[in-house]
Design an enzyme around this catalytic site. Structure first.
Site, PDB file in Angstrom:
ATOM      1  N   CYS A   1      -4.417   1.558   6.881  1.00  0.00           N
ATOM      2  CA  CYS A   1      -4.531   3.024   6.789  1.00  0.00           C
ATOM      3  C   CYS A   1      -5.843   3.483   6.149  1.00  0.00           C
ATOM      4  O   CYS A   1      -6.108   4.676   6.091  1.00  0.00           O
ATOM      5  CB  CYS A   1      -3.342   3.616   6.049  1.00  0.00           C
ATOM      6  SG  CYS A   1      -3.333   3.320   4.276  1.00  0.00           S
TER       7      CYS A   1
ATOM      8  N   CYS B   1      -9.949  -5.555  -8.448  1.00  0.00           N
ATOM      9  CA  CYS B   1      -9.533  -4.644  -9.520  1.00  0.00           C
ATOM     10  C   CYS B   1      -8.886  -3.438  -8.850  1.00  0.00           C
ATOM     11  O   CYS B   1      -9.572  -2.609  -8.257  1.00  0.00           O
ATOM     12  CB  CYS B   1     -10.756  -4.231 -10.343  1.00  0.00           C
ATOM     13  SG  CYS B   1     -10.387  -3.020 -11.624  1.00  0.00           S
TER      14      CYS B   1
ATOM     15  N   CYS C   1      -7.234  -0.472   2.254  1.00  0.00           N
ATOM     16  CA  CYS C   1      -6.145  -1.023   3.064  1.00  0.00           C
ATOM     17  C   CYS C   1      -6.621  -1.173   4.499  1.00  0.00           C
ATOM     18  O   CYS C   1      -7.186  -0.241   5.071  1.00  0.00           O
ATOM     19  CB  CYS C   1      -4.931  -0.092   2.993  1.00  0.00           C
ATOM     20  SG  CYS C   1      -3.628  -0.523   4.153  1.00  0.00           S
TER      21      CYS C   1
ATOM     22  N   CYS D   1       0.851  -1.194   0.000  1.00  0.00           N
ATOM     23  CA  CYS D   1       0.000   0.000   0.000  1.00  0.00           C
ATOM     24  C   CYS D   1       0.885   1.241   0.000  1.00  0.00           C
ATOM     25  O   CYS D   1       1.783   1.367   0.833  1.00  0.00           O
ATOM     26  CB  CYS D   1      -0.901  -0.015   1.234  1.00  0.00           C
ATOM     27  SG  CYS D   1      -1.760   1.545   1.521  1.00  0.00           S
TER      28      CYS D   1
ATOM     29  N   CYS E   1       0.730   3.267   3.461  1.00  0.00           N
ATOM     30  CA  CYS E   1       1.336   2.868   4.734  1.00  0.00           C
ATOM     31  C   CYS E   1       2.406   1.784   4.604  1.00  0.00           C
ATOM     32  O   CYS E   1       3.045   1.432   5.589  1.00  0.00           O
ATOM     33  CB  CYS E   1       0.249   2.384   5.697  1.00  0.00           C
ATOM     34  SG  CYS E   1      -0.472   0.791   5.225  1.00  0.00           S
TER      35      CYS E   1
HETATM   36 ZN   LIG Z   1      -2.289   1.310   3.782  1.00  0.00          ZN
END
Ligand SMILES: [Zn+2]
Length: 174
Positions: free
Chosen positions: A144, A161, A141, A85, A88
């Site tokens: 975060c 996706c 995520c 991600c 984070c």
């Molecule tokens: Zn994150």
């Protein structure tokens, strides 16, 4: 309510990346909390997010924009590695779970265990026509709360996706 403006869901364009055409509505806070009391582990102010992310990443991760199909190199790159991600650094996807679909985004059969959460995206609109707005399942995520993409049904398969813009790819030896 500005936070639900269809314009916020529009595809990112080259003009938007340049920072010259960002709608005022984008200053509204992200609306990811599942309940009034839920808080993601990582909390940052809007200013901190803008400092950390590129303008394109900021629009995708924090305001649920969708990158233009094919705009991310990751959409056509199938090297072995981990996808983290951008918000984070959490390892959210892996090349082991990649699904090869030439549709302009990054597709996975599933995420890393306990890495993402689902949210209701009630006004996703990928046609730029408000009459065709539809409810989708948003993927965020787990750590975060950043927007990563959606669950979509393609060729009979339910796949994640994901915007390549939201991901930081770290290659490893095959
Ligand atoms: Zn994150």
């Amino acid at each position: 309510m500005a936070a639900h403006s269809p314009a916020r869901r529009a595809f990112l364009t080259t003009a938007a990346f340049a920072g010259s055409a960002l709608p005022v509505a984008l200053a509204a806070p992200a609306v990811h909390a599942a309940t009034d009391t839920f808080e993601f582990e990582i909390q940052r102010t809007d200013a901190e997010w803008q400092e950390k992310l590129t303008p394109e990443q900021y629009e995708v991760l924090r305001h649920q924009a969708t990158e233009w199909p094919g705009s991310s190199p990751l959409s056509k790159q199938y090297e072995t590695g981990a996808f983290h991600c951008h918000g984070c650094g959490l390892h959210v996807y892996d090349s082991d779970w990649r699904v090869e679909l030439d549709k302009g985004w990054v597709f996975f059969a599933h995420a890393q265990p306990l890495a993402v959460m689902m949210n209701i995206d009630s006004d996703a609109n990928y046609t730029m026509d408000p009459a065709n707005a539809r409810t989708m399942i948003e993927v965020v995520c787990r750590r975060c709360g950043s927007h990563l993409g959606h669950l979509v049904l393609i060729e009979g398969k339910l796949v994640h996706c994901i915007n390549g813009t939201a991901l930081d790819f770290r290659q490893r030896a095959a």
